[in-house]
Design an enzyme around this catalytic site. Structure first.
Site, PDB file in Angstrom:
ATOM      1  N   GLY A  49       0.816  -1.206   0.000  1.00  8.02           N
ATOM      2  CA  GLY A  49       0.000   0.000   0.000  1.00  8.02           C
ATOM      3  C   GLY A  49       0.854   1.262   0.000  1.00  8.02           C
ATOM      4  O   GLY A  49       0.530   2.252  -0.659  1.00  8.02           O
TER       5      GLY A  49
ATOM      6  N   ASN B 270      -7.110   4.545   9.451  1.00 10.06           N
ATOM      7  CA  ASN B 270      -6.590   3.327  10.071  1.00 10.06           C
ATOM      8  C   ASN B 270      -6.636   3.349  11.591  1.00 10.06           C
ATOM      9  O   ASN B 270      -6.628   2.301  12.214  1.00 10.06           O
ATOM     10  CB  ASN B 270      -5.155   3.066   9.603  1.00 10.06           C
ATOM     11  CG  ASN B 270      -4.300   4.297   9.560  1.00 10.06           C
ATOM     12  OD1 ASN B 270      -4.626   5.272   8.878  1.00 10.06           O
ATOM     13  ND2 ASN B 270      -3.223   4.284  10.312  1.00 10.06           N
TER      14      ASN B 270
ATOM     15  N   GLN C  68      -7.415   0.694   4.145  1.00 13.38           N
ATOM     16  CA  GLN C  68      -8.228   0.149   5.247  1.00 13.38           C
ATOM     17  C   GLN C  68      -9.636  -0.237   4.780  1.00 13.38           C
ATOM     18  O   GLN C  68     -10.312  -1.015   5.438  1.00 13.38           O
ATOM     19  CB  GLN C  68      -8.319   1.154   6.398  1.00 13.38           C
ATOM     20  CG  GLN C  68      -7.028   1.298   7.179  1.00 13.38           C
ATOM     21  CD  GLN C  68      -6.661   0.041   7.975  1.00 13.38           C
ATOM     22  OE1 GLN C  68      -7.517  -0.753   8.357  1.00 13.38           O
ATOM     23  NE2 GLN C  68      -5.379  -0.145   8.214  1.00 13.38           N
TER      24      GLN C  68
ATOM     25  N   SER D 186      -3.977  -2.731  -0.359  1.00 11.61           N
ATOM     26  CA  SER D 186      -2.898  -3.596   0.110  1.00 11.61           C
ATOM     27  C   SER D 186      -3.500  -4.930   0.548  1.00 11.61           C
ATOM     28  O   SER D 186      -4.420  -4.957   1.370  1.00 11.61           O
ATOM     29  CB  SER D 186      -2.185  -2.927   1.283  1.00 11.61           C
ATOM     30  OG  SER D 186      -1.140  -3.742   1.730  1.00 11.61           O
TER      31      SER D 186
ATOM     32  N   HIS E 147      -2.647  -7.426   2.445  1.00 12.57           N
ATOM     33  CA  HIS E 147      -2.581  -8.015   3.791  1.00 12.57           C
ATOM     34  C   HIS E 147      -3.638  -7.467   4.744  1.00 12.57           C
ATOM     35  O   HIS E 147      -3.725  -7.905   5.895  1.00 12.57           O
ATOM     36  CB  HIS E 147      -1.170  -7.893   4.378  1.00 12.57           C
ATOM     37  CG  HIS E 147      -0.756  -6.530   4.830  1.00 12.57           C
ATOM     38  ND1 HIS E 147      -0.722  -6.191   6.158  1.00 12.57           N
ATOM     39  CD2 HIS E 147      -0.329  -5.446   4.159  1.00 12.57           C
ATOM     40  CE1 HIS E 147      -0.279  -4.940   6.269  1.00 12.57           C
ATOM     41  NE2 HIS E 147      -0.038  -4.468   5.065  1.00 12.57           N
TER      42      HIS E 147
ATOM     43  N   THR F 151      10.090  -7.402 -12.132  1.00 12.97           N
ATOM     44  CA  THR F 151       9.442  -8.691 -12.421  1.00 12.97           C
ATOM     45  C   THR F 151       8.272  -8.903 -11.471  1.00 12.97           C
ATOM     46  O   THR F 151       8.428  -8.788 -10.253  1.00 12.97           O
ATOM     47  CB  THR F 151      10.474  -9.836 -12.274  1.00 12.97           C
ATOM     48  OG1 THR F 151      11.535  -9.573 -13.180  1.00 12.97           O
ATOM     49  CG2 THR F 151       9.855 -11.191 -12.560  1.00 12.97           C
TER      50      THR F 151
ATOM     51  N   CYS G 282       3.663   6.426  20.947  1.00 15.85           N
ATOM     52  CA  CYS G 282       4.627   5.925  21.932  1.00 15.85           C
ATOM     53  C   CYS G 282       5.079   4.528  21.534  1.00 15.85           C
ATOM     54  O   CYS G 282       6.206   4.134  21.764  1.00 15.85           O
ATOM     55  CB  CYS G 282       3.988   5.812  23.310  1.00 15.85           C
ATOM     56  SG  CYS G 282       3.590   7.383  24.007  1.00 15.85           S
TER      57      CYS G 282
HETATM   58  N1  PLP Z   1      -2.457   3.329   4.139  1.00 15.27           N
HETATM   59  C1  PLP Z   1      -3.181   2.961   5.206  1.00 15.27           C
HETATM   60  C2  PLP Z   1      -4.445   3.677   5.523  1.00 15.27           C
HETATM   61  C3  PLP Z   1      -2.750   1.905   6.012  1.00 15.27           C
HETATM   62  O1  PLP Z   1      -3.473   1.550   7.076  1.00 15.27           O
HETATM   63  C4  PLP Z   1      -1.540   1.244   5.679  1.00 15.27           C
HETATM   64  C5  PLP Z   1      -1.017   0.171   6.532  1.00 15.27           C
HETATM   65  O2  PLP Z   1      -1.329   0.066   7.687  1.00 15.27           O
HETATM   66  C6  PLP Z   1      -0.842   1.670   4.540  1.00 15.27           C
HETATM   67  C7  PLP Z   1      -1.314   2.709   3.791  1.00 15.27           C
HETATM   68  C8  PLP Z   1       0.422   1.015   4.121  1.00 15.27           C
HETATM   69  O3  PLP Z   1       0.182  -0.250   3.577  1.00 15.27           O
HETATM   70  P1  PLP Z   1       1.369  -1.309   3.482  1.00 15.27           P
HETATM   71  O4  PLP Z   1       1.582  -1.830   4.859  1.00 15.27           O
HETATM   72  O5  PLP Z   1       0.871  -2.354   2.547  1.00 15.27           O
HETATM   73  O6  PLP Z   1       2.545  -0.585   2.940  1.00 15.27           O
END
Ligand code: PLP
Length: 394
Positions: free
Chosen positions: A75, A158, A186, A206, A208, A244, A332
Site C-alpha cells: 500500500g 486506520n 483500510q 494492500s 494483507h 518482475t 509511543c
Molecule cells: N495506508 C493505510 C491507511 C494503512 O493503514 C496502511 C497500513 O497500515 C498503509 C497505507 C500502508 O500499507 P502497506 O503496509 O501495505 O505498505
C-alpha cells in the site's frame, strides 16, 4: 479472570492472517508455474495468464479496465506512486505545484507529502477534520488553486475508522479537473469499492488487510491520468512500474479480494454485531471512556477508544499479558513521545490522546472473545488509573 487459551487477535487493521484458500491459490505459482511472466515460452505464458486473470478479477471488482490496475509491492508503494507520479508529471508539464491532503492520512501519504514539500518545491494545503475525523468536501473545494496538482484524501482512517465522503470530494476534484487519489488500504475488503461511483482517479489497496499476503498491493490509475513511473526499468505493468511481477502474491491479492467481496455482506453483518457489543460494553463498563471516530460513518471492524489518565501503551502491554493483541494510536508504541497525529488533528489534547486503544475485528473473532475482552479491560484500566499521576484522587 482466566487467560484466553489462544491469542484474541484484535489488530486486523494492522494485518490479517492469510486465508487458507488464498494460500492454496498461490502455491502453484511457486511450484509448477514459476516462470517469469515476461518470458515467451510456456512457463512464462502460464505466469502471464495468471497475471492477466488477477488483473481482470481486480478490475471487475473495482469496476475499471484491467490496464488501469498496477500491481505494486504494498500500500505504501501505491500511495507513493500515486502522489509522486502525478505530482511530478503535472509539475514538470503544467507547473502545478500544489497538493491538497488531510491531516489524518497514513504516514505513507504524510511523509511523502512532507518530502515533496521540503525537497521538490510543492506547497501543501491540509484541510481540517472535525472531532469525528471527518473531512468537509467544501473545505477541499476552498483549498483548490489554479496550480493544484493532486488531491489525496484517504477512504477510511486506520486509527479511528472514519469513512470519508469520497464520492463527493471526487465530484469536486473532477469539476476542477484535478486528479484525485484515495488511500483505500483500510477500506479494501470491508467496503465495496467502485472507482466510478466514487469518482476517484487513483486508489491504493494492500492485500494483507483483507486476508491476502503481505508485500503486495495495487494502484488503480484511471486511463488518461498522467503518471510518471517512480520505479523505472523494464516495461512491466504497462511501463508504469518496473520489476518482475511477483505472480504468486498477485494471484493471492486477487483471490483474497474476490473472496472478501463475495463474503463482504455476511462477514460485515457478523463483525458489526461483535463491534457494537464491544463498543457498548466498553463505554458502559469503563467510566471516562469514549469512542473515537465517527459514530456511524466508520469501518465495520473498528472500535477505537480513549481512556482518560492512562497511556495506550500500558493498556496494550496488559492486554498482551492477558492474551489479547491490540493496538494504540499513540505513537509511543513506535518509540516517539508524540501522540497520534490523527487524534491531535481531531482536536484531542496530547494528554487525552495518549490514552488511545484500537481494537480492530476480523472474520475469525467470536462473541466469546469479545465478552472476554469486556471482562478483563475494565480491571486493566482501573489498575492503571490507580497508578496514574494524572488522576487526582477522589
Ligand atoms: N495506508 C493505510 C491507511 C494503512 O493503514 C496502511 C497500513 O497500515 C498503509 C497505507 C500502508 O500499507 P502497506 O503496509 O501495505 O505498505
Amino acid at each position: 479472570m482466566e487467560r484466553a487459551k489462544h491469542t484474541v487477535y484484535l489488530d486486523h487493521a494492522a494485518t490479517t492472517a492469510v486465508d487458507p484458500r488464498v494460500v492454496e491459490a498461490m502455491l502453484p505459482y511457486w511450484k509448477e508455474h514459476y516462470g517469469n511472466a515476461s518470458s515467451i515460452y510456456g512457463l512464462g505464458r502460464d505466469a502471464h495468464r495468471a497475471l492477466d486473470q488477477a488483473r481482470q478479477k481486480a478490475a471487475d471488482i473495482l469496476n475499471c479496465a484491467p490496464k488501469e490496475i498496477i500491481f505494486t509491492s504494498c500500500g505504501s508503494e501505491s500511495d507513493n506512486l500515486a502522489l509522486r507520479g502525478v505530482a511530478f508529471e503535472r509539475q514538470k508539464r503544467l507547473k502545478k505545484n500544489h497538493i491538497i491532503t488531510s491531516p489524518i492520512e497514513h504516514h505513507a501519504i504524510v511523509h511523502t507529502v512532507e518530502q515533496l514539500e521540503k525537497y521538490f518545491g510543492f506547497e501543501v494545503s491540509t484541510v481540517p477534520v472535525n472531532h469525528f475525523g471527518m473531512v468537509d468536501p467544501a473545505d477541499v473545494e476552498r483549498a483548490i488553486r489554479p496550480d493544484t496538482a493532486i488531491i489525496s484524501i484517504m477512504f477510511a482512517n486506520n486509527e479511528v475508522g472514519t469513512v470519508q465522503p469520497i464520492a463527493q470530494i471526487g465530484e469536486i476534484a473532477r469539476a476542477h479537473k484535478i486528479p484525485f487519489h484515495t488511500d483505500a488500504v483500510q477500506a479494501g475488503g470491508a467496503i465495496a469499492l467502485d472507482v466510478k461511483a466514487e469518482n476517484v482517479d487513483l486508489l491504493s489497496l494492500s492485500a494483507h488487510k483483507f486476508y491476502g499476503p503481505k508485500g503486495v498491493g495495487l494502484l488503480y490509475a484511471r486511463r488518461g491520468v498522467p503518471l510518471l513511473p517512480t520505479q523505472t526499468g523494464g516495461g512491466h505493468e504497462y511501463s508504469r512500474r518496473a520489476g518482475t511481477e511477483n505472480v504468486p502474491y498477485i494471484v493471492g491479492l486477487a483471490t483474497a479480494l474476490e473472496l472478501a467481496t463475495q463474503e463482504m455482506k455476511a462477514s460485515n453483518a457478523r463483525i458489526i454485531q461483535l463491534r457494537d457489543r464491544l463498543i457498548s460494553g466498553v463505554l458502559e463498563g469503563i467510566p471516562e471512556s469514549q469512542l473515537t471516530g465517527h459514530p456511524t460513518q466508520r469501518l465495520p471492524n473498528n472500535a477505537s477508544f480513549l481512556f482518560r489518565y492512562i497511556e495506550g501503551e500500558s493498556i496494550l502491554l496488559n492486554l498482551d499479558l492477558a492474551g489479547v493483541a491490540a493496538s494504540s494510536g499513540s505513537a509511543c508504541t513506535s518509540g516517539s513521545l508524540e501522540p497520534s497525529h490523527v487524534l491531535s488533528a481531531m482536536g484531542f489534547s496530547h494528554e487525552v490522546a495518549h490514552g488511545s486503544l484500537r481494537l480492530s475485528l476480523g472474520k475469525e473473532n467470536t462473541m466469546e472473545e469479545i465478552e472476554y475482552v469486556l471482562e478483563i479491560l475494565p480491571g486493566i484500566v482501573e489498575k492503571l488509573r490507580q497508578m496514574s499521576p494524572l488522576r487526582t484522587p477522589a
